[in-house]
Design an enzyme around this catalytic site. Sequence first.
Site, PDB file in Angstrom:
ATOM      1  N   ASP A 133       0.710  -1.413  -0.083  1.00  0.00           N
ATOM      2  CA  ASP A 133      -0.123  -0.100  -0.116  1.00  0.00           C
ATOM      3  C   ASP A 133       0.880   1.395  -0.074  1.00  0.00           C
ATOM      4  O   ASP A 133       1.823   1.326   0.777  1.00  0.00           O
ATOM      5  CB  ASP A 133      -0.800   0.098   1.197  1.00  0.00           C
ATOM      6  CG  ASP A 133      -1.710   1.172   1.469  1.00  0.00           C
ATOM      7  OD1 ASP A 133      -2.912   0.911   0.629  1.00  0.00           O
ATOM      8  OD2 ASP A 133      -1.664   1.826   2.122  1.00  0.00           O
ATOM      9  N   GLU A 189       1.266  -0.175  -5.061  1.00  0.00           N
ATOM     10  CA  GLU A 189       0.191   0.778  -5.310  1.00  0.00           C
ATOM     11  C   GLU A 189       0.973   2.133  -5.360  1.00  0.00           C
ATOM     12  O   GLU A 189       1.489   2.437  -4.228  1.00  0.00           O
ATOM     13  CB  GLU A 189      -0.917   0.723  -3.976  1.00  0.00           C
ATOM     14  CG  GLU A 189      -1.724   1.637  -4.537  1.00  0.00           C
ATOM     15  CD  GLU A 189      -2.538   2.254  -3.418  1.00  0.00           C
ATOM     16  OE1 GLU A 189      -3.584   2.689  -3.526  1.00  0.00           O
ATOM     17  OE2 GLU A 189      -1.861   2.556  -2.258  1.00  0.00           O
TER      18      GLU A 189
HETATM   19  C1  GLC Z   1      -4.276   3.103   0.004  1.00  0.00           C
HETATM   20  C2  GLC Z   1      -5.484   2.103   0.074  1.00  0.00           C
HETATM   21  C3  GLC Z   1      -6.697   3.027   0.515  1.00  0.00           C
HETATM   22  C4  GLC Z   1      -6.168   3.616   1.886  1.00  0.00           C
HETATM   23  C5  GLC Z   1      -4.959   4.409   1.723  1.00  0.00           C
HETATM   24  C6  GLC Z   1      -4.398   4.600   3.129  1.00  0.00           C
HETATM   25  O1  GLC Z   1      -4.431   4.007  -1.068  1.00  0.00           O
HETATM   26  O2  GLC Z   1      -5.807   1.698  -1.215  1.00  0.00           O
HETATM   27  O3  GLC Z   1      -7.755   2.388   0.573  1.00  0.00           O
HETATM   28  O4  GLC Z   1      -7.436   4.438   2.358  1.00  0.00           O
HETATM   29  O5  GLC Z   1      -3.883   3.606   1.293  1.00  0.00           O
HETATM   30  O6  GLC Z   1      -3.783   3.451   3.795  1.00  0.00           O
END
Ligand code: GLC
Length: 585
Positions: A241, A303
């Site tokens: 993440d 991500e």
């Molecule tokens: C990423 C996750 C999202 C979350 C963010 C903070 O973007 O996909 O859902 O709110 O991180 O952890």
Amino acid sequence: MLNRAKFLFATLSLVLWLDAGTSLAQQPPQQTSKHEQAQQKSQDPWWKHAVIYEIYPRSFQDSNGDGVGDINGITSRLDYIHDLGIDAIWISPMYPSPLIDFGYDISDYTAIDPLYGTLADFDHLVSEAKKRNIRVIMDFVPNHTSDQHPWFKESRSSRSNPKRDWYIWRDGNAMGQPPNNWQSWFGHSAWKLDPTTNQYYYHHFYTEQPDLNWRNPQVRKAMYDAMRFWLKRGVAGFRIDAVSRLFEDPNLHDDPILPGKNAYGDPNIAHKYTDNLPEVHEVLREMRKVVNAYPGNPVMISEADEPNIAELAKMYGAKNDEVQLPMDFQIADVNKLSAPDFRRLLNEIDRNAVGGQPHYFFSNHDQPRQWDRYGDGVHNDQIAKLMAALLLATRATPLMYYGEELGMRTTEPARKEDVQDPIGKIGWPEEKGRDGERTPMQWDASTNAGFSASQRPWLPVPPSASIYNVVAEAQDPKSILAFYKRLLALRRNEPALRDGRYLPLNQEDTNVLSFLRKEPGRGEAILVVLNMSAEPRTIKFDLSAHGVKGGSANPLLAAPEIGAESTQLNHFSVPAFGVFIGSVD
Ligand code: GLC
């Protein structure tokens, strides 16, 4: 990372993941085909051939009637996932959490939240999945913890606590205000004053999500140990993440202000000093070494909504020693059916200098569903099939989001008081939050669409569930689900489609995206034609430069459906938003 409409981005011996193809005893007949034979020969890691499916665990299947999905619910639906043609599932966080950010605020990295079940349930899920040749990928959240994590509780207790430096603490400025102008992605200042020690802590996301200090070696060790904990239980890797947010400028430079205001009413800023700092790559290389120490080629998925393909490609690492599958937000967020835009992005990532594997997706738990972003309001069912073909016929490891195979749509809350996601509460009405893309999976036409026996699931079931659901679509050969299944089976069974090179065709065509998928060597070739316009188109192909001598293509799959007769390449008609996939030789 949250890129909402561009605003926002068992022990080891117990579970030894086998590379696909080595456990034929477990294969259903459908999978013992050309595909498996080719895979046995191949030295490629499994993730190059896999189709990955994201499950938002709160919304997939509730097994105990509390209105929230859970691990045993997922296990009960593994046959569905297998029959669909999925090789790996990525499950959004299920760790203990106060659920401010629905699990992305973690208070213990080596446990399961009782809401979702137990560690034993998790182990059972992994072993049942393995029986079906499905791997389980964990979500891993390294940037921040919950403010309820014992580490943070210690850190905030005094300026001299040994864990003080595990988070980012700073004094306010001379005027008694936050240290600088950095903003949270979820609105307002990224600094929160903590009265106990009269210092501010930094939080890139919600105030309840303090950022870890990745310059502290103890933090790195603790987080790598957490990864090892799950790898030893047999997970096949991690979706990591918010990786690009791991470091902030130690000199606290203000971010540049941009014109206008965002949905939270704050001035727009460029997150120049809190995003994509070069040290991120050092951490990714360290994480890769952690996963590489385990058998079965565990994968790292990142991500990060990189601003362009050149930045995205850096995530592979200069020596291909960082992330194997960086999620391609550029392609996810084209947000219009544009053959030239998709062609340019596909070409660019396909030719990345380090030969990294492209990783495409369109929908996830942070993005409005593709149904709404790409549908035109008239041809949405057909466009859903077109998007399926764009995802599954291009050369990439595809990532699907639960329910996209049904045509699930974004169903936003109607009233502020119904909103669950805090960003919808902060940003209402301009930013309604992410509830719309997180609604329950639509299994059947019964109450709560077969998701839960509760009177009131955590989010309401969309009205479309009465028609767009697994049971109804399984009975209709023309449904979106039927199309996904046939396409996934085709991809599995045709090595050219699964692994072949991506060769763009007719590059000047502004309406129709066409490409060949071609195996090296003997060179079986498959032609893919995607009409991204609302009019029928007639086009010509000259494939001689690619070694294709014949003048026609034999249909393998098309939407709308066509007969079995071959189609002439010099007079090739494709209906509005039509999809054609056929063999050529
Ligand atoms: C990423 C996750 C999202 C979350 C963010 C903070 O973007 O996909 O859902 O709110 O991180 O952890």
